[in-house]
Design an enzyme around this catalytic site. Structure first.
Site, mmCIF file in Angstrom:
data_model
loop_
_atom_site.group_PDB
_atom_site.id
_atom_site.type_symbol
_atom_site.label_atom_id
_atom_site.label_comp_id
_atom_site.label_asym_id
_atom_site.label_seq_id
_atom_site.Cartn_x
_atom_site.Cartn_y
_atom_site.Cartn_z
ATOM 1 N N HIS A 41 -40.099 -96.648 -1.103
ATOM 2 C CA HIS A 41 -40.625 -97.540 -0.842
ATOM 3 C C HIS A 41 -40.998 -98.168 1.026
ATOM 4 O O HIS A 41 -40.674 -98.679 1.423
ATOM 5 C CB HIS A 41 -39.733 -99.133 -1.285
ATOM 6 C CG HIS A 41 -41.449 -99.806 -1.362
ATOM 7 N ND1 HIS A 41 -42.014 -100.753 -2.483
ATOM 8 C CD2 HIS A 41 -41.940 -100.679 -0.510
ATOM 9 C CE1 HIS A 41 -43.094 -101.431 -2.410
ATOM 10 N NE2 HIS A 41 -42.930 -101.677 -0.783
ATOM 11 N N ASN A 57 -44.913 -95.216 -2.602
ATOM 12 C CA ASN A 57 -45.343 -96.636 -2.334
ATOM 13 C C ASN A 57 -46.443 -97.100 -1.979
ATOM 14 O O ASN A 57 -46.290 -96.613 -0.712
ATOM 15 C CB ASN A 57 -44.161 -97.695 -2.164
ATOM 16 C CG ASN A 57 -45.080 -98.892 -2.397
ATOM 17 O OD1 ASN A 57 -45.058 -99.155 -3.825
ATOM 18 N ND2 ASN A 57 -45.025 -99.748 -1.095
ATOM 19 N N GLU A 58 -47.603 -96.830 -2.542
ATOM 20 C CA GLU A 58 -48.970 -96.729 -1.771
ATOM 21 C C GLU A 58 -49.298 -96.071 -0.577
ATOM 22 O O GLU A 58 -50.264 -95.800 0.648
ATOM 23 C CB GLU A 58 -49.255 -98.157 -1.405
ATOM 24 C CG GLU A 58 -48.713 -99.381 -1.997
ATOM 25 C CD GLU A 58 -49.618 -101.198 -1.204
ATOM 26 O OE1 GLU A 58 -49.164 -100.937 -0.245
ATOM 27 O OE2 GLU A 58 -49.848 -101.500 -1.952
ATOM 28 N N GLN A 68 -37.251 -104.571 2.356
ATOM 29 C CA GLN A 68 -37.226 -106.372 2.187
ATOM 30 C C GLN A 68 -36.681 -107.183 1.640
ATOM 31 O O GLN A 68 -36.552 -108.060 2.009
ATOM 32 C CB GLN A 68 -39.229 -106.162 1.441
ATOM 33 C CG GLN A 68 -40.163 -105.660 2.204
ATOM 34 C CD GLN A 68 -41.075 -105.023 1.643
ATOM 35 O OE1 GLN A 68 -41.547 -104.652 0.180
ATOM 36 N NE2 GLN A 68 -42.132 -106.553 2.435
#
Ligand code: FCB
Length: 446
Positions: free
Chosen positions: A149, A193-194, A55
């Protein structure tokens, strides 16, 4: 904070209090704990901001999403391109962390850089992340490192990604190599991540997006002349059960690999948790909780030293479904409700369900109006502190995000940053909210 910002904050808070907007579970929390929170946070509490490699770094050419973003039929709003150029400018980013008065930084390793081809590891890229970690330490910043991630290398996606039989061991091999090089100075590590989102995201997002994702995966496979291409962040799955069980096994093996290198390294996993609230008789809230988080919370409880909670919203469930936000609710740029008590609600639930110490690894708001962020941060932290006063062991808070960034399919439109950046010069500028969070962090007190 300038006096104008402070006035806006006070006015917003007063207006919301008058409109009863601090009610709901915040009111319930107050009933169980009527005193205002003790403003002081415990010594050693981690105050941080978060980013993820794809990101912010830019030019992540070997990552699975680079292919997807650049397809002619892509449903991604933008290409990630240069992102915030943090691959070059990470020292500037650490300077932002330091100048805010934070004592921690959450960022991720990019697997596609460290293992650009299957089995070929880049010493230079491992050294790159080592330099970030060492510089954090030199500046008194504890590094919280996410080993994955969402994005995976494109060779991994070309094997079928997390649906390939070898996915868990391939991920664990990468974690082993990275841990051998980096674990010594890492403060806390998370594996995935998640991961709890996969499969349920398709229920939350419009069906067209799931179909669009399937079309992109097929187009990528065709372009590359391979049978299938499944990126780490996917909405469509040929075999969802396999994707989920391989991620669980990947987490288990990755954790074992990290612990084998450094037994005392705290390892956890970050889950996306909405503050789900029950209303009326026969609310479906508990069924929803089981579907969205149950499996991963149980697994985390057996395999983790801590749980990472990532919260952006609440949902109120009756016996049929979720209710629309109340009239007058504060809204984010996408129209969803912003409710300061949601963070504490999600954290209380994660603790009750897992009995693990909690780090808030993400919390923030998508908005172009930074006064909303300035309003949210102190109120959310006050409710969080109230939960801590009630005995919930929260060890740190990381705001998403240190700076505006590439928000996956939504591209550069959403703004979550405490800092903005100029897309041409990459010059970072602090928003007033950076001062709001920084002041609380410096005082270690509300
Ligand atoms: C979370 C992701 C993070 C960012 C925020 C807004 O789900 O972990 O990368 O996109 O949402």
């Amino acid at each position: 904070m300038t006096s104008i910002d402070r006035r806006t904050l006070i006015t917003r808070t007063a207006a919301l209090a008058a409109a009863g907007m601090l009610g709901g579970s915040a009111a319930a929390a107050r009933r169980t704990s009527p005193r205002p929170p003790d403003p002081r946070f415990p010594d050693g509490f981690l105050w941080g901001a978060a980013t993820s490699a794809h990101q912010v770094e830019g030019n992540n050419l070997n990552a699975d999403l680079w292919v997807i973003e650049n397809l002619p039929n892509t449903i991604y709003a933008d290409r990630s391109g240069d992102a915030a150029n943090s691959f070059e400018l990470w020292p500037v980013d650490l300077e932002l962390v330091k100048s805010m008065g934070l004592n921690s930084y959450r960022f991720s390793l990019e697997w596609a850089r460290i293992e650009p081809d299957k089995g070929h590891f880049s010493g230079a890229m491992l050294d790159h992340y080592k330099a970030i970690i060492e510089t954090c330490r030199d500046r008194g910043i504890s590094p919280m490192v996410t080993f994955n991630h969402f994005t995976t290398p494109r060779w991994f996606a070309a094997l079928g990604g997390w649906q390939h039989a070898d996915a868990p061991s391939l991920f664990a091999r990468f974690c082993d190599r990275a841990a051998r090089h980096l674990a010594g100075l890492i403060g806390h590590a998370t594996t995935l991540n998640e991961p709890n989102l996969f499969g349920v995201l398709g229920e939350i997002l419009p069906h067209e997006l799931v179909e669009g994702d399937r079309a992109m995966q097929e187009a990528a496979a065709k372009q590359l002349g391979i049978a299938r291409y499944c990126p780490g962040i996917a909405l469509y799955f040929e075999n969802l059960a396999l994707f989920r069980s391989n991620q669980m096994e990947g987490h288990r093996q990755a954790r074992a690999a990290m612990k084998a290198v450094r037994g005392d390294l705290p390892v956890g996993v970050s889950l996306a948790i909405i503050d789900d609230q029950a209303v009326g008789p026969h609310s479906i809230r508990d069924t929803i909780r089981q579907r969205y988080y149950g499996e991963w919370l149980r697994f985390a409880a057996q395999t983790c030293d801590f749980i990472g909670v990532q919260n952006y919203e609440r949902k109120v469930w009756d016996d049929k479904g979720s209710l629309p936000p109340p009239a007058g609710a504060q809204r984010n740029a996408a129209g969803a409700e912003v409710w300061p008590g949601s963070l504490a609600g999600a954290v209380r639930y994660a603790w009750e369900a897992s009995r693990l110490p909690v780090f808030v690894t993400e919390h923030g708001v998508n908005t172009d109006d930074d006064t909303l962020r300035c309003w949210l941060i102190p109120l959310a932290l006050a409710e969080l502190k109230r939960a801590m006063d009630d005995g919930v062991p929260v060890r740190g808070y990381f705001h998403w995000s240190l700076l505006d960034n590439f928000e996956w399919g939504f591209g550069y439109r959403p703004h979550y940053g405490l800092h903005s950046f100029d897309p041409v010069t990459f010059k970072r500028s602090a928003k007033p909210s950076a001062g709001v969070l920084g002041a609380i962090a410096r005082r270690n007190s509300l």
